[in-house]
Design an enzyme around this catalytic site. Sequence first.
Site, PDB file in Angstrom:
ATOM      1  N   GLU A  56       0.814  -1.206   0.000  1.00 31.42           N
ATOM      2  CA  GLU A  56       0.000   0.000   0.000  1.00 31.42           C
ATOM      3  C   GLU A  56       0.857   1.269   0.000  1.00 31.42           C
ATOM      4  O   GLU A  56       1.864   1.357   0.693  1.00 31.42           O
ATOM      5  CB  GLU A  56      -0.927   0.009   1.219  1.00 31.42           C
ATOM      6  CG  GLU A  56      -1.925  -1.139   1.253  1.00 31.42           C
ATOM      7  CD  GLU A  56      -2.935  -1.104   0.111  1.00 31.42           C
ATOM      8  OE1 GLU A  56      -3.046  -0.047  -0.554  1.00 31.42           O
ATOM      9  OE2 GLU A  56      -3.617  -2.133  -0.102  1.00 31.42           O
TER      10      GLU A  56
ATOM     11  N   ARG B  83     -18.149  -0.456   5.766  1.00 33.20           N
ATOM     12  CA  ARG B  83     -19.268  -1.110   5.076  1.00 33.20           C
ATOM     13  C   ARG B  83     -19.916  -2.156   5.956  1.00 33.20           C
ATOM     14  O   ARG B  83     -21.131  -2.385   5.890  1.00 33.20           O
ATOM     15  CB  ARG B  83     -18.764  -1.735   3.771  1.00 33.20           C
ATOM     16  CG  ARG B  83     -19.848  -2.381   2.904  1.00 33.20           C
ATOM     17  CD  ARG B  83     -19.250  -2.985   1.646  1.00 33.20           C
ATOM     18  NE  ARG B  83     -18.241  -3.997   1.929  1.00 33.20           N
ATOM     19  CZ  ARG B  83     -18.501  -5.262   2.246  1.00 33.20           C
ATOM     20  NH1 ARG B  83     -19.763  -5.687   2.325  1.00 33.20           N
ATOM     21  NH2 ARG B  83     -17.522  -6.109   2.483  1.00 33.20           N
TER      22      ARG B  83
ATOM     23  N   CYS C 236      -8.200  -2.000   8.196  1.00 32.63           N
ATOM     24  CA  CYS C 236      -6.844  -2.031   7.635  1.00 32.63           C
ATOM     25  C   CYS C 236      -6.308  -0.618   7.425  1.00 32.63           C
ATOM     26  O   CYS C 236      -5.203  -0.283   7.853  1.00 32.63           O
ATOM     27  CB  CYS C 236      -6.829  -2.803   6.317  1.00 32.63           C
ATOM     28  SG  CYS C 236      -6.980  -4.594   6.509  1.00 32.63           S
TER      29      CYS C 236
ATOM     30  N   HIS D  12      -1.368  -5.693   2.009  1.00 43.06           N
ATOM     31  CA  HIS D  12      -2.565  -6.527   1.945  1.00 43.06           C
ATOM     32  C   HIS D  12      -2.231  -7.857   1.277  1.00 43.06           C
ATOM     33  O   HIS D  12      -1.455  -7.904   0.314  1.00 43.06           O
ATOM     34  CB  HIS D  12      -3.658  -5.842   1.120  1.00 43.06           C
ATOM     35  CG  HIS D  12      -4.631  -5.056   1.939  1.00 43.06           C
ATOM     36  ND1 HIS D  12      -4.848  -3.702   1.766  1.00 43.06           N
ATOM     37  CD2 HIS D  12      -5.459  -5.437   2.955  1.00 43.06           C
ATOM     38  CE1 HIS D  12      -5.770  -3.283   2.623  1.00 43.06           C
ATOM     39  NE2 HIS D  12      -6.155  -4.315   3.355  1.00 43.06           N
TER      40      HIS D  12
END
Length: 212
Positions: free
Chosen positions: A79, A89, A142, A165
């Site tokens: 990342e 979500r 995360c 990830h």
Amino acid sequence: MILLTGFEPFGGEATNPSWQAAWLAAELLSAEGMPAVAVEVPCVFGRSVEVLAEAVEDHRPEIVLCVGQAGGRERISIERVAINVDDARIPDNAGRQPIDEPVVPQGPAAYFSTLPIKACREAVARLGVPVEVSQTAGTYVCNHLFYGLMDLLQRRDGVRGGFVHVPFSPDQGSAHGQPGLAIEHMAAALVAVARTTAGTTTDTRVTAGAEH
């Protein structure tokens, strides 16, 4: 000292490959003579950063690699940037579901990884493991942990850190009809990222951008 973190299972999964890979990578690095430790963090807003901060204080690492699961991705994702927003979500493991809340009130909009992300990508690719530089760590726990890490490291001179990830494990991938990657390949990738970070002061200047 290299500190790796991985998450506990979440979202109804029985396992989390980020923790399995982080633990194995720490074992492999230690066997190579590079002191390393792995710490499991809860998939909980707030508490995950607290556990990370405690681990940084306890172990005083020079490199911190936080690892999380990104089910559905096909590659190891190194990342680039953490953003200062929580927008969940689904609830976390404590039932929390923040919407459009800052990770750190009054904090900067974003932090960049201080890993040599492109050199790390090249090192993992040389292993034959699928890998990419990712432009988003999402807005779930995360990204929350990634942002919290980089905010913490603002007060730790010389400590470099970032977030990686990993895809589903093969069993998870089969269950969901999604790509999967062996834990051993994930761990090898994390070892390569750690080793490359330890030996690289200036990142490789190659393209790793995205059109969307």
